[in-house]
Design a protein around this motif. Structure first.
Motif, PDB file in Angstrom:
ATOM      1  N   GLU A  32     -49.783 -86.781 -22.366  1.00  0.00           N
ATOM      2  CA  GLU A  32     -51.426 -86.151 -23.157  1.00  0.00           C
ATOM      3  C   GLU A  32     -50.369 -84.889 -24.020  1.00  0.00           C
ATOM      4  O   GLU A  32     -51.439 -84.288 -24.011  1.00  0.00           O
ATOM      5  CB  GLU A  32     -51.678 -84.778 -21.829  1.00  0.00           C
ATOM      6  N   LEU A  33     -49.499 -85.072 -24.496  1.00  0.00           N
ATOM      7  CA  LEU A  33     -48.999 -84.112 -25.456  1.00  0.00           C
ATOM      8  C   LEU A  33     -49.275 -84.706 -27.161  1.00  0.00           C
ATOM      9  O   LEU A  33     -49.723 -85.548 -27.359  1.00  0.00           O
ATOM     10  CB  LEU A  33     -47.555 -84.718 -25.884  1.00  0.00           C
ATOM     11  N   ALA A  34     -49.456 -83.406 -27.943  1.00  0.00           N
ATOM     12  CA  ALA A  34     -50.275 -83.806 -29.199  1.00  0.00           C
ATOM     13  C   ALA A  34     -49.114 -83.414 -30.280  1.00  0.00           C
ATOM     14  O   ALA A  34     -47.922 -82.757 -29.645  1.00  0.00           O
ATOM     15  CB  ALA A  34     -51.277 -82.642 -30.062  1.00  0.00           C
ATOM     16  N   VAL A  91     -46.852 -79.920 -29.782  1.00  0.00           N
ATOM     17  CA  VAL A  91     -47.950 -78.337 -29.374  1.00  0.00           C
ATOM     18  C   VAL A  91     -48.065 -78.040 -28.027  1.00  0.00           C
ATOM     19  O   VAL A  91     -47.995 -79.083 -26.859  1.00  0.00           O
ATOM     20  CB  VAL A  91     -49.222 -78.524 -29.275  1.00  0.00           C
ATOM     21  N   ARG A  92     -47.986 -76.846 -27.230  1.00  0.00           N
ATOM     22  CA  ARG A  92     -47.381 -76.319 -26.167  1.00  0.00           C
ATOM     23  C   ARG A  92     -48.148 -76.833 -24.687  1.00  0.00           C
ATOM     24  O   ARG A  92     -49.851 -76.714 -25.289  1.00  0.00           O
ATOM     25  CB  ARG A  92     -46.870 -74.560 -25.303  1.00  0.00           C
ATOM     26  N   ASN A 132     -53.505 -70.472 -26.306  1.00  0.00           N
ATOM     27  CA  ASN A 132     -53.924 -71.598 -26.213  1.00  0.00           C
ATOM     28  C   ASN A 132     -53.449 -73.146 -26.091  1.00  0.00           C
ATOM     29  O   ASN A 132     -51.522 -72.829 -26.295  1.00  0.00           O
ATOM     30  CB  ASN A 132     -54.668 -72.207 -27.227  1.00  0.00           C
ATOM     31  N   VAL A 144     -52.629 -77.218 -25.510  1.00  0.00           N
ATOM     32  CA  VAL A 144     -53.299 -78.549 -26.116  1.00  0.00           C
ATOM     33  C   VAL A 144     -52.798 -79.754 -25.119  1.00  0.00           C
ATOM     34  O   VAL A 144     -51.708 -79.593 -24.782  1.00  0.00           O
ATOM     35  CB  VAL A 144     -52.566 -78.758 -26.751  1.00  0.00           C
ATOM     36  N   TRP A 161     -53.554 -83.631 -24.355  1.00  0.00           N
ATOM     37  CA  TRP A 161     -54.345 -84.783 -24.447  1.00  0.00           C
ATOM     38  C   TRP A 161     -55.744 -85.182 -24.135  1.00  0.00           C
ATOM     39  O   TRP A 161     -54.923 -85.747 -22.943  1.00  0.00           O
ATOM     40  CB  TRP A 161     -53.967 -86.006 -26.054  1.00  0.00           C
ATOM     41  N   GLU A 175     -58.277 -78.928 -25.943  1.00  0.00           N
ATOM     42  CA  GLU A 175     -57.382 -77.312 -26.497  1.00  0.00           C
ATOM     43  C   GLU A 175     -58.216 -76.996 -24.992  1.00  0.00           C
ATOM     44  O   GLU A 175     -59.230 -76.639 -25.179  1.00  0.00           O
ATOM     45  CB  GLU A 175     -57.903 -77.117 -27.703  1.00  0.00           C
TER      46      GLU A 175
END
Lengths: 480, 480
Positions: A100-102, A118-119, A149, A151, A153, A165
């Motif tokens: 799921e990471l950006a 991005v956390r 916020n 993130v 994915w 997000e």
């Protein structure tokens, strides 16, 4: 000649929203758009939270934040960007979040030496600092919360419920003992989340324990609060995790105990998100729009000028001032260049608990029409009595929403004894089945059909201390 | 035998912080670390805001947010991720921000078709939605604010002052006319920012207009508030921009006017950031630590138990309760397992405005020692009189901090008539020089030496309506 006041029914040639019974997901999308809660963002899965939607979230933040502070935690802020290598330090954690990471690969016009993520959540970066800040037992418990916020994915995004997000608070704590960590996770679960959901959001929720299959990646126990939405599906509202010493060992978060030994800390983490705005819609909404519980509502009472007469405008503003003085969150709608009927429909859509309508004849008679969003009733009411009556009306409607929520859950939950019956029941509501009967095998069979164990509850309704505590009941449903 | 109470001077063998006169930047780093305001993050240029630092930011948020709402704007939330193509739509804007962007190229395990940038500011994505939401003059003015994190890749990061990620509020508004937009930018500049900085942060600030060279990328005018730090350098505290129709034209943000014509909207944007926490340190800090203005302070008064006697603990808790009732933000320090001297040094470092120290002898005599952080005075004070005295003490110290800030700026600002004198003056403070004398050529010469025009002010101290308004004075300084 005095024109008859148009009624809502007469105005509405076609339904404003797709009826829930026709298409619940489309009704939800319609409502979120037309009540001006949010729009989809340009990057797939992101959302723009519009002022009215954000006003709901701000009120949620205030109420949750006050409870978190009462539980002794302090707010802080950790960076959005986490070195990719941090995520891999806790094995289960990276397995859960990697898909799921950006990933940021370029910054300041150059390719980065190490990509940063991005956390998706902050356990790893928090532990990096906890390991610096915690030296001795005197530094414990360390109780931190952040509003931020995050993130993740999303392949199948849905506004508020599942967005790439989202906004949330995430609590992170470190304790000297297993017991202290366990008790604190339980305290947050009960005194912050359950109290807020039931007493402010008017949501009947089932507290329970996640099965091993459904646990947070890296936790040894996850406490959850599950709500039944208008279509009988379940939504996980908040979670509180016992992390054991998993992250402490991965990040060397240790303390010197009273008797001089180096020990790993015991940890918890817990969160609540903008998903609660979506839950509010699906829990309390009806075919005319949202119904906001009065204790949450940014606007509890809207005073509507039916026409732009000076006498009407003076009256609505006077009512507004008096209600404000009486401690009611009030808004005066004097936009009489927009037709009254359109404004009335709009306030219904937005779910403001009470509408007070004032027209020229009302000014003459000294009464106003009090319209209750929850009950749908319209009562002519002496203007002078409004300040006294309204606090009671608002509390009554708050209680009514909670009762309706409870009634739905009770009506649509069935006790079953086989896996097949559980799957069948999950097509219209929830099923309760003995965990001894279902077991991890039954859970896997249900999962293939899109049905999950929402939580385990003890026979007396309390939260079990282990998955295999005798008498455990699995609450089974389809879920958002 | 009663031990003599240790004094701060006696305790402090070496200075806690590098003295300002020795090395101002190092003093700043020392203070930020030792007062537990923030740590550097693992990704270069990011920061971890610790609870005490975040508490200062939360109070700033409360005060700024209340003023923004009083000015009629509503909070909303726009996505963190912006399609890269959006940035390029306004030519000057992309030129200004392109070198500072963080770019996400991978999401959910795949390379993205179009890279997305992490917002450096939100004018582009906001306009994308304004163009959908604004139809007619009835929708104007549209007044939106958001509290968010933004990312600008920093080559020379410094905690709070210049960080790759920072927290801020950014306001975005759309208006029917140039005049309405201009007046709103000016209103925010005065009623939100100048009022907050002067009356809450106790900062003497110079309001002015940025020269074309220093303007925001994409603005037609930028209003600024500049403060002089403890070393004589300038810090830009807040900016309010008139955007003209630049973004409106790039994003087709149009409305139907009263007389039926399609018109582009006129816009503003304005922001204030966590940089203000750094400014607080550099504006009011001294060699013993921070000095927090009482109106801002999360803790205005700390009541310190010198020893852990029952009588002392009862007394400090009683004082705490009474001050809380009197509306003072109070903290009771009863951590008597930590030496008194260390705690006292810590409260000095953190800059809590008033410390009330209570030891066993104080309980007997019914007095406490009242220590004022701003003046450094220590006065035995009857415990019964504290609730009455303290509000005045706090207001006096608030006023004193503002006066000290003003005095520094006055003392260290000189009037000059040549570019050489201006450069010379900027080595110790600020210079004021006629803009007719300096001009864009002189501005360029100064820039080569690291000296900038902080703002233009009119002869009467007001904000000029244009760069070339006769009598304009350039305020010139080195800046953070």
């Amino acid at each position: 000649m005095v024109e008859p006041r148009p009624t809502l029914r007469a105005m509405a040639k076609a339904p404003v929203l797709t009826p829930r019974a026709d298409d619940f997901p489309r009704w939800y999308q319609d409502l979120v758009g037309k009540a001006e809660l949010a729009d989809n963002g340009p990057v797939r899965g992101t959302m723009v939270v519009r002022p009215y939607g954000y006003g709901l979230w701000e009120r949620m933040q205030q109420e949750v934040d006050a409870r978190i502070k009462a539980a002794g935690a302090q707010n802080a802020y950790f960076p959005l960007f986490i070195p990719q290598s941090y995520l891999t330090k806790e094995a289960e954690h990276v397995e859960g979040f990697a898909p799921e990471l950006a990933v940021v690969t370029h910054g300041g016009g150059k390719e980065l030496e190490e990509p940063v993520v991005v956390r998706p959540t902050s356990e790893t970066i928090v532990n990096d600092y906890f390991s610096k800040w915690v030296q001795s037992y005197r530094d414990l418990p360390l109780l931190i919360n952040q509003w931020a916020n995050v993130v993740r994915w999303e392949l199948r995004p849905r506004v508020f419920l599942r967005t790439t997000e989202f906004l949330w608070q995430e609590g992170h704590t470190a304790h000297a003992t297993y017991e202290d960590a366990r008790d604190y996770a339980s305290r947050i679960h009960q005194e912050v989340y359950a109290d807020f959901l039931q007493n402010v959001l008017a949501m009947d929720v089932v507290p329970g324990r996640k099965t091993a299959r459904e646990r947070f990646a890296g936790a040894i126990n996850t406490l959850t609060l599950e709500g039944m939405m208008g279509d009988g599906k379940a939504l996980q509202l908040t979670t509180s995790h016992e992390l054991g010493q998993n992250f402490a060992k991965a990040f060397e978060t240790r303390y010197l105990s009273k008797d001089g030994r180096e020990e790993y800390v015991w940890q918890t983490s817990w969160g609540s998100t903008t998903r609660m705005v979506g839950a509010l819609v699906m829990m309390h909404g009806d075919d005319d729009g949202l119904r906001v519980p009065p204790r949450l509502a940014p606007v509890q009472v809207v005073v509507v000028a039916v026409k732009g007469d000076d006498a009407v405008l003076d009256t609505v503003r006077g009512i507004g001032d008096r209600l404000k003085t009486a401690g009611v969150r009030v808004h005066v709608d004097d936009r009489t260049d927009t037709p009254f009927g359109r404004r009335a429909v709009d306030w219904e859509l937005k779910g403001v608990p009470v509408r007070i309508e004032v027209g020229p004849r009302d000014v003459e008679s000294g009464t106003a029409v009090l319209v209750r969003r929850v009950t749908g009733t319209k009562e002519p009411t002496p203007i002078g009595a409004l300040s006294e009556i309204l606090p009671t009306v608002l509390e009554d409607d708050q209680a009514l929403l909670l009762a309706q929520s409870r009634e739905r859950r009770t009506d649509r939950t069935v006790e079953v004894t086989t896996v097949e019956e559980a799957a069948e029941a999950a097509s219209t509501g929830w099923a309760r089945i003995a965990w001894e009967t279902l077991g991890v095998e039954g859970e896997a069979i249900l999962a293939e059909q899109g049905v999950t164990v929402r939580c385990l509850v003890a026979a007396d309704g309390s939260v079990p201390e282990s998955d295999d505590q005798p008498g455990n009941i699995a609450v089974v449903a389809r879920a958002y």
